[in-house]
Design a protein around this motif. Sequence first.
Motif, PDB file in Angstrom:
ATOM      1  N   VAL A  23       6.222  -0.043   4.084  1.00 33.87           N
ATOM      2  CA  VAL A  23       5.988   0.811   5.239  1.00 33.87           C
ATOM      3  C   VAL A  23       4.988   0.083   6.129  1.00 33.87           C
ATOM      4  CG1 VAL A  23       5.131   3.028   6.054  1.00 33.87           C
ATOM      5  CG2 VAL A  23       6.458   2.906   3.928  1.00 33.87           C
ATOM      6  N   ARG A  49       0.837  -1.195   0.000  1.00 36.65           N
ATOM      7  CA  ARG A  49       0.000   0.000   0.000  1.00 36.65           C
ATOM      8  C   ARG A  49       0.869   1.241   0.000  1.00 36.65           C
ATOM      9  NH1 ARG A  49      -4.695  -1.304   4.439  1.00 36.65           N
ATOM     10  NH2 ARG A  49      -5.609  -3.004   3.274  1.00 36.65           N
ATOM     11  N   GLU A  50       1.957   1.157   0.776  1.00 37.67           N
ATOM     12  CA  GLU A  50       2.874   2.289   0.863  1.00 37.67           C
ATOM     13  C   GLU A  50       4.290   1.731   0.939  1.00 37.67           C
ATOM     14  OE1 GLU A  50       3.711   6.175   3.684  1.00 37.67           O
ATOM     15  OE2 GLU A  50       1.944   4.935   4.048  1.00 37.67           O
ATOM     16  N   LYS A  51       5.196   2.380   0.245  1.00 37.66           N
ATOM     17  CA  LYS A  51       6.584   1.921   0.253  1.00 37.66           C
ATOM     18  C   LYS A  51       7.511   3.122   0.203  1.00 37.66           C
ATOM     19  CE  LYS A  51       6.260   1.271  -4.678  1.00 37.66           C
ATOM     20  NZ  LYS A  51       5.969   0.364  -5.714  1.00 37.66           N
TER      21      LYS A  51
END
Length: 99
Positions: free
Chosen positions: A88, A80-82
């Motif tokens: 992350v 979803r988030e990196k």
Amino acid sequence: QKVSVEVLDHLEHLALVDFRDSEGVERLQKAIQFADQLHEVNTDGVEPMDSVLEDRWCLYLREDDVTEGNCTKDLLENAREKVEEYFVAPPGTDFLTKV
């Protein structure tokens, strides 16, 4: 049963536990009392089934053949988030996980 300072230092090093406070000493004393019970069991002629000593038994390990890999880009598509090559972690944690 009294434990020498040398043995205590060695146990702390092996267990990564601090036995210098009263709680640690109590925990160690209970472990020694538990282990002392083993002396009451007659094990004459009984072969050990397991050992913590690495050189006592031959360990049979499978070959570690890498069949897949180099898929960092594909894995990061699931994030979803990196940040760079890191996942992350969700809020409430203070670390990143690198692929």
